[in-house]
Scaffold this active site. Structure first.
Site, PDB file in Angstrom:
ATOM      1  N   ASP A  13       0.810  -1.232   0.000  1.00  0.00           N
ATOM      2  CA  ASP A  13       0.000   0.000   0.000  1.00  0.00           C
ATOM      3  C   ASP A  13       0.838   1.275   0.000  1.00  0.00           C
ATOM      4  O   ASP A  13       0.414   2.308   0.514  1.00  0.00           O
ATOM      5  CB  ASP A  13      -0.952   0.032   1.227  1.00  0.00           C
ATOM      6  N   GLU A  14       2.004   1.215  -0.577  1.00  0.00           N
ATOM      7  CA  GLU A  14       2.895   2.388  -0.558  1.00  0.00           C
ATOM      8  C   GLU A  14       2.528   3.408  -1.622  1.00  0.00           C
ATOM      9  O   GLU A  14       2.990   4.559  -1.562  1.00  0.00           O
ATOM     10  CB  GLU A  14       4.364   1.963  -0.789  1.00  0.00           C
ATOM     11  N   LYS A  16       2.396   2.112  -5.095  1.00  0.00           N
ATOM     12  CA  LYS A  16       3.037   1.561  -6.295  1.00  0.00           C
ATOM     13  C   LYS A  16       2.178   1.770  -7.534  1.00  0.00           C
ATOM     14  O   LYS A  16       2.677   2.072  -8.613  1.00  0.00           O
ATOM     15  CB  LYS A  16       3.256   0.036  -6.130  1.00  0.00           C
ATOM     16  N   GLY A  40      -4.095  -4.273  -4.174  1.00  0.00           N
ATOM     17  CA  GLY A  40      -5.119  -3.263  -4.457  1.00  0.00           C
ATOM     18  C   GLY A  40      -4.390  -2.004  -4.879  1.00  0.00           C
ATOM     19  O   GLY A  40      -3.964  -1.221  -4.046  1.00  0.00           O
ATOM     20  N   HIS A  41      -4.181  -1.841  -6.170  1.00  0.00           N
ATOM     21  CA  HIS A  41      -3.382  -0.708  -6.668  1.00  0.00           C
ATOM     22  C   HIS A  41      -4.319   0.380  -7.159  1.00  0.00           C
ATOM     23  O   HIS A  41      -5.143   0.164  -8.035  1.00  0.00           O
ATOM     24  CB  HIS A  41      -2.412  -1.175  -7.753  1.00  0.00           C
ATOM     25  N   GLN A 226       2.305  -6.064  -3.167  1.00  0.00           N
ATOM     26  CA  GLN A 226       2.689  -6.159  -1.747  1.00  0.00           C
ATOM     27  C   GLN A 226       3.967  -5.341  -1.510  1.00  0.00           C
ATOM     28  O   GLN A 226       4.197  -4.383  -2.222  1.00  0.00           O
ATOM     29  CB  GLN A 226       2.859  -7.629  -1.308  1.00  0.00           C
ATOM     30  N   THR A 303      -9.660  -5.221   1.267  1.00  0.00           N
ATOM     31  CA  THR A 303     -10.479  -5.825   2.325  1.00  0.00           C
ATOM     32  C   THR A 303     -11.301  -4.806   3.109  1.00  0.00           C
ATOM     33  O   THR A 303     -12.105  -5.189   3.948  1.00  0.00           O
ATOM     34  CB  THR A 303      -9.568  -6.550   3.337  1.00  0.00           C
ATOM     35  N   GLY A 304     -11.078  -3.523   2.886  1.00  0.00           N
ATOM     36  CA  GLY A 304     -11.809  -2.497   3.643  1.00  0.00           C
ATOM     37  C   GLY A 304     -11.354  -2.385   5.097  1.00  0.00           C
ATOM     38  O   GLY A 304     -11.978  -1.682   5.889  1.00  0.00           O
ATOM     39  N   VAL A 416       2.841  14.575  -3.315  1.00  0.00           N
ATOM     40  CA  VAL A 416       2.241  15.565  -2.411  1.00  0.00           C
ATOM     41  C   VAL A 416       0.714  15.574  -2.531  1.00  0.00           C
ATOM     42  O   VAL A 416       0.057  16.506  -2.096  1.00  0.00           O
ATOM     43  CB  VAL A 416       2.803  16.988  -2.681  1.00  0.00           C
TER      44      VAL A 416
HETATM   45  P1  IMO Z   1      -0.642  -4.121  -2.387  1.00  0.00           P
HETATM   46  O1  IMO Z   1      -0.093  -4.688  -3.668  1.00  0.00           O
HETATM   47  C1  IMO Z   1      -0.997  -4.533   1.923  1.00  0.00           C
HETATM   48  C2  IMO Z   1      -1.128  -8.589   3.546  1.00  0.00           C
HETATM   49  C3  IMO Z   1      -2.413  -9.024   4.192  1.00  0.00           C
HETATM   50  C4  IMO Z   1      -1.884  -9.986   5.242  1.00  0.00           C
HETATM   51  C5  IMO Z   1      -0.728 -10.668   4.536  1.00  0.00           C
HETATM   52  C6  IMO Z   1      -1.066 -12.015   3.924  1.00  0.00           C
HETATM   53  O2  IMO Z   1      -1.922  -3.406  -2.515  1.00  0.00           O
HETATM   54  O3  IMO Z   1       0.412  -3.323  -1.686  1.00  0.00           O
HETATM   55  P2  IMO Z   1      -2.366 -12.697   1.699  1.00  0.00           P
HETATM   56  O4  IMO Z   1      -3.804 -12.485   1.291  1.00  0.00           O
HETATM   57  O5  IMO Z   1      -1.380 -12.105   0.749  1.00  0.00           O
HETATM   58  O6  IMO Z   1      -2.059 -14.132   2.021  1.00  0.00           O
HETATM   59  O7  IMO Z   1      -2.219 -11.903   3.100  1.00  0.00           O
HETATM   60  O8  IMO Z   1      -0.333  -9.778   3.504  1.00  0.00           O
HETATM   61  N1  IMO Z   1      -1.253  -8.103   2.169  1.00  0.00           N
HETATM   62  C7  IMO Z   1      -1.180  -6.810   1.820  1.00  0.00           C
HETATM   63  N2  IMO Z   1      -1.072  -5.690   2.587  1.00  0.00           N
HETATM   64  N3  IMO Z   1      -1.016  -4.413   0.584  1.00  0.00           N
HETATM   65  C8  IMO Z   1      -1.103  -5.510  -0.194  1.00  0.00           C
HETATM   66  O9  IMO Z   1      -0.981  -5.448  -1.519  1.00  0.00           O
HETATM   67  C9  IMO Z   1      -1.228  -6.778   0.412  1.00  0.00           C
HETATM   68  N4  IMO Z   1      -1.351  -8.039  -0.046  1.00  0.00           N
HETATM   69  C10 IMO Z   1      -1.342  -8.834   1.033  1.00  0.00           C
HETATM   70  O10 IMO Z   1      -3.090  -7.929   4.766  1.00  0.00           O
HETATM   71  O11 IMO Z   1      -1.361  -9.264   6.313  1.00  0.00           O
HETATM   72 MG    MG Z   2      -2.995  -2.107  -1.489  1.00  0.00          MG
END
Ligand code: IMO
Ligand code: MG
Length: 440
Positions: A13-14, A16, A40-41, A226, A303-304, A416
């Site tokens: 969630d940075e 990307k 979730g991009h 991730q 996931t909300g 920003v």
């Molecule tokens: P993006 O690409 C943030 C976290 C889940 C959980 C752990 C394992 O949007 O950055 P999983 O369903 O992958 O087996 O869950 O990883 N997680 C993420 N957290 N951003 C994501 O993707 C994530 N994809 C998985 O919350 O802690």
């Molecule tokens: Mg995300």
């Protein structure tokens, strides 16, 4: 340079998706190389918001082709929904390509993801907080060599033979371990063969597609999902995702030689967040944490769930920069810090009276690490209209410079605000944020 990898440098969630969207405006191809619908991009274009789970975030750039690579585990049902919703918004889907080697998330994977989580809860070991998209169980099957690949789906008889074998195993698990009713071979076979027919026009041999693109001098962005702290080896195991999320996996997950990757960019937030369970040394439980959550709209797109928020952790930041060999870092959501009178950065940890600079592998120890902070003055002004580094207050510039020194990777840009264009390339970098600039 023609191949750039973009990876998440924290717990996901940075931002990307936003960076990939901007890079894609001048790239020929964008490739997802790992993960699945757990991602979730999020991209804003004007007033329209797009969230990508499986389709690469480059699809909004009109001429960019987007590849779901072999390293991805894909859920055809939700992918088709995502494609339909993009088509309804006028996106040309002829630019989407799906690897015939990607693994398929089957209904038993999503079911088992949830059942395993419930089981962890019930046995008191605590759940992992997965996104329940079936990603972990699908990767387990891939490595157990009982996975079903996209190419298998297209071959009606081979698909039935493989499904019959694996479903027999899964049904024994479902009925005998979890007390659930068995799943029907016929129903799954006909549902998924139907999906295969719908997806057929998109399916390609992605490694040869990409190698030809490379040979033709195309520019390619490899889009990580991730973040490195969720990496199955280097993340906070077992509170991680089930794939390798580091830059080292980008070539294998796309089918390109590691030698072809010329530039690695890590995306950080100006603070840090995490969704789901697991240690997070700089987590804030006070009003500052709440302020970050509200100002940063820190709610998971998949996931909300609310994201946990904390100060920038430079111990983890440096660990990730080294692991990935970052050529550059981008610091997102700097504006979220706008109103804070002072800002902290974690520079090291205290563990059992010792000062340490590296995160320990043992999670119980990581959980005991106390962050040691350095405090800097906030800028307490709105930076969302800044267009160049000169528009940033000196306290903001000092914060960026300090983070850069601590993570030991050059920060080439900061964001920003949430929209395209609210990304500022920093003057001290020879690299601009769009790909042409980055590759100049
Ligand atoms: P993006 O690409 C943030 C976290 C889940 C959980 C752990 C394992 O949007 O950055 P999983 O369903 O992958 O087996 O869950 O990883 N997680 C993420 N957290 N951003 C994501 O993707 C994530 N994809 C998985 O919350 O802690
Ligand atoms: Mg995300």
């Amino acid at each position: 340079m023609s191949v750039v990898t973009v990876i998440g440098a924290q717990w996901g969630d940075e931002g990307k998706g936003r960076i990939v969207d901007e890079l894609a405006l001048s790239a020929d191809v964008v490739v997802r190389f790992q993960g699945g619908g757990n991602a979730g991009h999020h991209v804003w274009v004007g007033d329209t918001q797009f969230t990508f789970h499986q389709v690469p975030a480059g699809i909004l750039s009109p001429r960019t082709h987007c590849v779901i690579g072999n390293g991805v585990v894909l859920d055809p049902r939700t992918l088709l929904e995502e494609l339909r919703s993009l088509a309804a918004k006028g996106v040309d889907l002829s630019r989407v390509h799906i690897s015939d080697r990607a693994h398929v998330i089957m209904p038993y994977h999503t079911l088992l993801d949830q059942l395993e989580e419930n089981d962890r809860d019930a046995t008191g070991s605590g759940n992992l907080g997965t996104t329940a998209r079936g990603v972990g169980p699908a990767y387990v099957d891939k490595y157990s060599r009982v996975g079903i690949r996209v190419a298998d789906l297209l071959d009606v008889d081979q698909f039935r033979t493989k499904l019959a074998f694996v479903l027999n195993q899964k049904n024994r698990m479902l009925t005998q371990i979890y007390g659930m009713p068995p799943l029907s071979l016929e129903e799954i076979h006909s549902e998924y063969y139907g999906y295969a027919r719908e997806l057929r026009p998109y399916i390609v041999d992605s490694q040869s597609y990409l190698q030809e693109a490379l040979a033709a001098g195309k520019t390619i962005v490899l889009e990580g999902a991730q973040g490195s702290l969720l990496d199955v080896d280097f993340g906070t195991y077992p509170y991680v995702t089930s794939s390798s999320t580091v830059a080292g996996n980008a070539s294998a997950g796309a089918g390109l030689s590691p030698r072809s990757i010329e530039y690695i960019c890590g995306v950080y937030k100006a603070y840090i967040t995490r969704v789901g369970t697991g240690p997070m040394p700089t987590e804030l439980f006070d009003e500052v944490g709440q302020h970050l959550a509200i100002r940063g709209y820190e709610i998971g797109r998949t996931t909300g769930r609310k994201r946990r928020c904390g100060w920038f952790d430079a111990v983890l930041g440096r660990y990730v920069a080294r692991l990935n060999g970052l050529d550059a870092a981008i610091l997102m959501k700097l504006d979220v810090l706008d109103r804070l009178p002072s800002i902290k950065i974690c520079t090291s940890y205290r563990l059992d009276g010792q000062i340490i600079q590296q995160p320990p592998a043992n999670l119980a120890l990581l959980g005991k690490c106390e962050p040691i902070y350095e405090e800097m003055p906030g800028w307490q002004q709105d930076i969302t209209g800044a267009q160049s580094i000169a528009d940033l207050p000196s306290a903001a510039r000092a914060y960026i410079a300090r983070v850069e020194t601590l993570i030991e990777a050059p920060i080439i840009a900061v964001s920003v605000g949430p929209r395209r264009g609210q990304t500022i390339a920093l003057q001290h970098s020879p690299l601009l944020v769009n790909l042409q600039g980055a590759l100049a």
